[in-house]
Write a protein that holds these residues in place. Structure first.
Motif, PDB file in Angstrom:
ATOM      1  N   ARG A 270       0.857  -1.189   0.000  1.00 49.75           N
ATOM      2  CA  ARG A 270       0.000   0.000   0.000  1.00 49.75           C
ATOM      3  C   ARG A 270       0.890   1.236   0.000  1.00 49.75           C
ATOM      4  O   ARG A 270       1.709   1.426   0.913  1.00 49.75           O
ATOM      5  N   LYS A 271       0.761   2.041  -1.037  1.00 48.59           N
ATOM      6  CA  LYS A 271       1.515   3.288  -1.149  1.00 48.59           C
ATOM      7  C   LYS A 271       0.637   4.334  -1.817  1.00 48.59           C
ATOM      8  O   LYS A 271      -0.262   3.997  -2.585  1.00 48.59           O
ATOM      9  N   TRP A 272       0.908   5.586  -1.530  1.00 48.16           N
ATOM     10  CA  TRP A 272       0.316   6.666  -2.316  1.00 48.16           C
ATOM     11  C   TRP A 272       1.269   7.851  -2.309  1.00 48.16           C
ATOM     12  O   TRP A 272       1.851   8.202  -1.301  1.00 48.16           O
ATOM     13  N   ARG A 273       1.458   8.402  -3.507  1.00 49.59           N
ATOM     14  CA  ARG A 273       2.341   9.541  -3.700  1.00 49.59           C
ATOM     15  C   ARG A 273       1.590  10.607  -4.493  1.00 49.59           C
ATOM     16  O   ARG A 273       0.725  10.297  -5.307  1.00 49.59           O
ATOM     17  N   THR A 274       1.960  11.855  -4.276  1.00 50.17           N
ATOM     18  CA  THR A 274       1.262  12.969  -4.906  1.00 50.17           C
ATOM     19  C   THR A 274       2.218  13.764  -5.787  1.00 50.17           C
ATOM     20  O   THR A 274       3.311  14.140  -5.347  1.00 50.17           O
ATOM     21  N   TYR A 275       1.795  14.017  -7.033  1.00 51.31           N
ATOM     22  CA  TYR A 275       2.622  14.739  -7.997  1.00 51.31           C
ATOM     23  C   TYR A 275       1.860  15.947  -8.538  1.00 51.31           C
ATOM     24  O   TYR A 275       0.635  15.910  -8.682  1.00 51.31           O
ATOM     25  N   SER A 276       2.621  16.978  -8.849  1.00 55.97           N
ATOM     26  CA  SER A 276       2.028  18.219  -9.362  1.00 55.97           C
ATOM     27  C   SER A 276       2.454  18.447 -10.804  1.00 55.97           C
ATOM     28  O   SER A 276       3.643  18.371 -11.130  1.00 55.97           O
ATOM     29  N   LEU A 277       1.470  18.728 -11.638  1.00 54.00           N
ATOM     30  CA  LEU A 277       1.722  19.112 -13.029  1.00 54.00           C
ATOM     31  C   LEU A 277       1.584  20.632 -13.111  1.00 54.00           C
ATOM     32  O   LEU A 277       0.505  21.177 -12.851  1.00 54.00           O
ATOM     33  N   SER A 278       2.677  21.292 -13.452  1.00 50.22           N
ATOM     34  CA  SER A 278       2.689  22.760 -13.438  1.00 50.22           C
ATOM     35  C   SER A 278       3.168  23.323 -14.765  1.00 50.22           C
ATOM     36  O   SER A 278       3.925  22.675 -15.503  1.00 50.22           O
ATOM     37  N   HIS A 279       2.720  24.544 -15.041  1.00 48.81           N
ATOM     38  CA  HIS A 279       3.158  25.273 -16.235  1.00 48.81           C
ATOM     39  C   HIS A 279       3.699  26.626 -15.798  1.00 48.81           C
ATOM     40  O   HIS A 279       2.984  27.414 -15.177  1.00 48.81           O
ATOM     41  N   ASN A 280       4.974  26.854 -16.079  1.00 41.11           N
ATOM     42  CA  ASN A 280       5.636  28.089 -15.626  1.00 41.11           C
ATOM     43  C   ASN A 280       5.474  28.290 -14.119  1.00 41.11           C
ATOM     44  O   ASN A 280       5.278  29.412 -13.637  1.00 41.11           O
TER      45      ASN A 280
ATOM     46  N   GLU B  52       3.023  27.418 -12.274  1.00 40.97           N
ATOM     47  CA  GLU B  52       1.632  27.507 -11.837  1.00 40.97           C
ATOM     48  C   GLU B  52       0.992  26.120 -11.858  1.00 40.97           C
ATOM     49  O   GLU B  52       1.028  25.423 -12.879  1.00 40.97           O
ATOM     50  N   LEU B  53       0.390  25.734 -10.747  1.00 39.46           N
ATOM     51  CA  LEU B  53      -0.222  24.410 -10.626  1.00 39.46           C
ATOM     52  C   LEU B  53      -1.403  24.260 -11.579  1.00 39.46           C
ATOM     53  O   LEU B  53      -2.284  25.116 -11.640  1.00 39.46           O
ATOM     54  N   ASN B  54      -1.420  23.146 -12.317  1.00 39.15           N
ATOM     55  CA  ASN B  54      -2.533  22.839 -13.219  1.00 39.15           C
ATOM     56  C   ASN B  54      -3.312  21.599 -12.790  1.00 39.15           C
ATOM     57  O   ASN B  54      -4.507  21.499 -13.042  1.00 39.15           O
ATOM     58  N   ALA B  55      -2.615  20.650 -12.177  1.00 39.09           N
ATOM     59  CA  ALA B  55      -3.290  19.421 -11.734  1.00 39.09           C
ATOM     60  C   ALA B  55      -2.437  18.710 -10.699  1.00 39.09           C
ATOM     61  O   ALA B  55      -1.207  18.842 -10.689  1.00 39.09           O
ATOM     62  N   VAL B  56      -3.113  17.962  -9.843  1.00 36.21           N
ATOM     63  CA  VAL B  56      -2.439  17.099  -8.873  1.00 36.21           C
ATOM     64  C   VAL B  56      -2.808  15.662  -9.204  1.00 36.21           C
ATOM     65  O   VAL B  56      -3.985  15.337  -9.391  1.00 36.21           O
ATOM     66  N   LEU B  57      -1.806  14.805  -9.297  1.00 39.32           N
ATOM     67  CA  LEU B  57      -2.009  13.398  -9.640  1.00 39.32           C
ATOM     68  C   LEU B  57      -1.633  12.542  -8.433  1.00 39.32           C
ATOM     69  O   LEU B  57      -0.485  12.595  -7.961  1.00 39.32           O
TER      70      LEU B  57
ATOM     71  N   LEU C 231      -9.513   0.556  -7.511  1.00 38.07           N
ATOM     72  CA  LEU C 231      -9.615   1.976  -7.169  1.00 38.07           C
ATOM     73  C   LEU C 231      -8.561   2.399  -6.151  1.00 38.07           C
ATOM     74  O   LEU C 231      -8.425   3.581  -5.852  1.00 38.07           O
ATOM     75  N   LEU C 232      -7.822   1.428  -5.610  1.00 37.56           N
ATOM     76  CA  LEU C 232      -6.666   1.738  -4.768  1.00 37.56           C
ATOM     77  C   LEU C 232      -5.373   1.403  -5.501  1.00 37.56           C
ATOM     78  O   LEU C 232      -4.310   1.292  -4.890  1.00 37.56           O
ATOM     79  N   ASN C 233      -5.485   1.231  -6.799  1.00 41.39           N
ATOM     80  CA  ASN C 233      -4.327   0.837  -7.595  1.00 41.39           C
ATOM     81  C   ASN C 233      -4.380   1.570  -8.936  1.00 41.39           C
ATOM     82  O   ASN C 233      -4.364   0.956  -9.997  1.00 41.39           O
ATOM     83  N   GLY C 234      -4.458   2.886  -8.856  1.00 38.50           N
ATOM     84  CA  GLY C 234      -4.569   3.703 -10.050  1.00 38.50           C
ATOM     85  C   GLY C 234      -4.227   5.148  -9.718  1.00 38.50           C
ATOM     86  O   GLY C 234      -3.688   5.443  -8.650  1.00 38.50           O
ATOM     87  N   ILE C 235      -4.569   6.040 -10.619  1.00 34.52           N
ATOM     88  CA  ILE C 235      -4.215   7.453 -10.455  1.00 34.52           C
ATOM     89  C   ILE C 235      -5.478   8.306 -10.385  1.00 34.52           C
ATOM     90  O   ILE C 235      -6.331   8.230 -11.269  1.00 34.52           O
ATOM     91  N   LYS C 236      -5.584   9.088  -9.322  1.00 27.51           N
ATOM     92  CA  LYS C 236      -6.660  10.074  -9.201  1.00 27.51           C
ATOM     93  C   LYS C 236      -6.099  11.426  -9.624  1.00 27.51           C
ATOM     94  O   LYS C 236      -5.040  11.840  -9.147  1.00 27.51           O
ATOM     95  N   ILE C 237      -6.815  12.099 -10.503  1.00 28.07           N
ATOM     96  CA  ILE C 237      -6.335  13.380 -11.025  1.00 28.07           C
ATOM     97  C   ILE C 237      -7.328  14.475 -10.671  1.00 28.07           C
ATOM     98  O   ILE C 237      -8.511  14.390 -11.014  1.00 28.07           O
ATOM     99  N   LEU C 238      -6.842  15.477  -9.974  1.00 22.85           N
ATOM    100  CA  LEU C 238      -7.661  16.639  -9.651  1.00 22.85           C
ATOM    101  C   LEU C 238      -7.094  17.828 -10.421  1.00 22.85           C
ATOM    102  O   LEU C 238      -5.990  18.304 -10.127  1.00 22.85           O
ATOM    103  N   VAL C 239      -7.833  18.259 -11.425  1.00 22.53           N
ATOM    104  CA  VAL C 239      -7.384  19.335 -12.310  1.00 22.53           C
ATOM    105  C   VAL C 239      -7.767  20.670 -11.690  1.00 22.53           C
ATOM    106  O   VAL C 239      -8.950  20.983 -11.543  1.00 22.53           O
ATOM    107  N   THR C 240      -6.779  21.450 -11.325  1.00 25.83           N
ATOM    108  CA  THR C 240      -7.039  22.741 -10.670  1.00 25.83           C
ATOM    109  C   THR C 240      -7.157  23.887 -11.671  1.00 25.83           C
ATOM    110  O   THR C 240      -7.568  24.988 -11.307  1.00 25.83           O
ATOM    111  N   ASN C 241      -6.779  23.617 -12.917  1.00 19.12           N
ATOM    112  CA  ASN C 241      -6.909  24.626 -13.982  1.00 19.12           C
ATOM    113  C   ASN C 241      -7.635  23.985 -15.165  1.00 19.12           C
ATOM    114  O   ASN C 241      -7.030  23.696 -16.204  1.00 19.12           O
ATOM    115  N   PRO C 242      -8.938  23.730 -15.015  1.00 12.98           N
ATOM    116  CA  PRO C 242      -9.683  22.996 -16.046  1.00 12.98           C
ATOM    117  C   PRO C 242      -9.669  23.670 -17.414  1.00 12.98           C
ATOM    118  O   PRO C 242      -9.687  22.990 -18.438  1.00 12.98           O
TER     119      PRO C 242
END
Length: 430
Positions: free
Chosen positions: A317-327, A329-334, A348-359
């Motif tokens: 069981r692991k979970w890590r959080t990554y940020s996708l940014s442009h210049n 500025e945060l665009n999404a958290v994976l 559902l505990l073995n995949g990627i949840k994506i929250l897009v902060t700049n839709p």
């Protein structure tokens, strides 16, 4: 042992429940003083079972002929002890109810297939790793590890109802694998749901349980979970007590594997500032409990992190959080979740949840490349991806397969939930 007298005191117990019990003493004794905390107390079931706990005297009432009735609240016990106590009490109330008892694996597979819980498409996904899958489930259902609990409704070894839960995050359990079939004169689907809520309603009071939230995912078109879970969220009308967030689901096939992000785009582990920005976006957009349950910041010191507990028990069981940014500025958290294959049958505990902060500003082709860079940790050909918010998927025409509601309950609202179930489904908790 009595904390002040420093000697063993033995009294008969009555009205035993998972939250407490009562005991009688003579009027002139005064052994159990009001407010007294007993750090080490043993409840003995005729020598066959011993329950060790900490308790506190919360009331003293004089009753004619019987003496002084003392009420004691259970303050603490470990999860395995709590399981044994709930099993004894559940069996006394209903001989068909089983809590985290050893399950016959053939009976379990027969139940899952007959109820349609494992359908052909899901079985094909499992088939490629069925040996590991069977090994995982044997450990879950026969060794009864502390990170998973299962509730079954059985008669003569045949399973009629099933629901289970796993410790998904540091402060949250996830309810899943709810299924039932017809049993004359009974409602096994509701009976196991009743047992799990009764179990949780007292467990969350135990400090060692570290339980603050319950999480469940369900398809919006499935009427039963929508009434049982979704109905309560709508009825409560308080997203800080119970919330739902709609996700779109896509099994990702890594078509962009090997591609690189364009200049000025970056993908890296999330910083504290990124997570603060994510919370700001989510609180404005939803105001729900999802991020609290996921506990991405992993707040507060933990004696043994959940990842280490899983490892000690032979699970992943692991979970890590990554940020996708442009210049910058945060665009999404994976959120990259990992578990043993099949631990949750929908992965559902073995995949990627994506929250897009700049839709509006995040192109789908950029996000697709970012996803591909994170899929290497998985052994699956198709990695489950959950997208939020749904407007991003709709506006960017992202392909998707189905929808899931992410339902989260603050367990402090457990009594309200039980009252809702009692009112809507006539479930008695006596």
């Amino acid at each position: 042992n009595h904390p002040f007298l420093k000697k063993r005191i033995q009294l008969e117990v009555s009205d035993l429940s998972t939250s407490g019990f009562s005991a009688y003493e003579k009027v002139d004794e005064g052994i159990l003083m009001l407010g007294m905390i007993i750090p080490e107390l043993m409840i003995d079931f005729a020598g066959a079972l011993q329950i060790k706990c900490a308790a506190q005297v919360i009331y003293r009432l004089e009753e004619k002929e019987k003496g002084i009735r003392c009420g004691l609240a259970i303050l603490e016990m470990d999860i395995n002890t709590y399981n044994r106590l709930t099993q004894v009490l559940a069996s006394a109330l209903d001989p068909h109810a089983y809590i985290s008892s050893e399950v016959d694996m053939d009976a379990l597979w027969e139940f899952f297939f007959e109820t349609g819980f494992i359908y052909p498409k899901k079985y094909r996904l499992i088939q490629s790793y069925r040996k590991d899958f069977k090994k995982t489930y044997q450990k879950l259902y026969q060794e009864n590890p502390e990170i998973a609990q299962h509730f079954t409704y059985q008669k003569n070894g045949r399973i009629y109802g099933h629901i289970s839960m796993v410790k998904a995050y540091e402060r949250a359990w996830m309810i899943h694998h709810h299924a039932a079939r017809v049993m004359k004169g009974k409602r096994p689907g509701l009976m196991v749901l009743k047992e799990i809520m009764y179990y949780l309603n007292d467990m969350h009071r135990l400090p060692s349980a570290k339980t603050e939230y319950m999480v469940s995912y369900f398809r919006p078109e499935n009427k039963f979970p929508d009434r049982v879970f979704g109905g309560f969220a709508r009825d409560l009308e308080n997203p800080r007590g119970c919330s739902m967030d709609l996700f779109y689901y896509l099994p990702y096939t890594s078509l962009s594997l090997g591609a690189k992000l364009p200049i000025r785009w970056s993908l890296q582990e999330s910083s504290g500032r990124d997570l603060w920005e994510l919370h700001r976006f989510y609180n404005h957009y939803s105001g729900g409990l999802l991020l609290d349950a996921l506990d991405l910041e992993k707040k507060g010191p933990v004696k043994e992190p959940l990842e280490e507990i899983y490892k000690r028990l032979g699970f992943l069981r692991k979970w890590r959080t990554y940020s996708l940014s442009h210049n910058g500025e945060l665009n999404a958290v994976l959120i990259v979740d990992q578990s043993d294959l099949g631990f949750n049958l929908s992965e559902l505990l073995n995949g990627i949840k994506i929250l897009v902060t700049n839709p509006e500003g995040l192109p789908w082709n950029i996000l697709s490349v970012a996803i591909a860079q994170l899929t290497g940790v998985y052994r699956m050909k198709r990695v489950p991806i959950l997208f939020y918010p749904v407007e991003y998927v709709q506006n960017k025409k992202v392909p998707y397969e189905k929808q899931y509601q992410a339902w989260v309950l603050d367990v402090r609202y457990g009594n309200e939930y039980m009252e809702y179930m009692q009112k809507k489904f006539r479930i008695s908790y006596k």
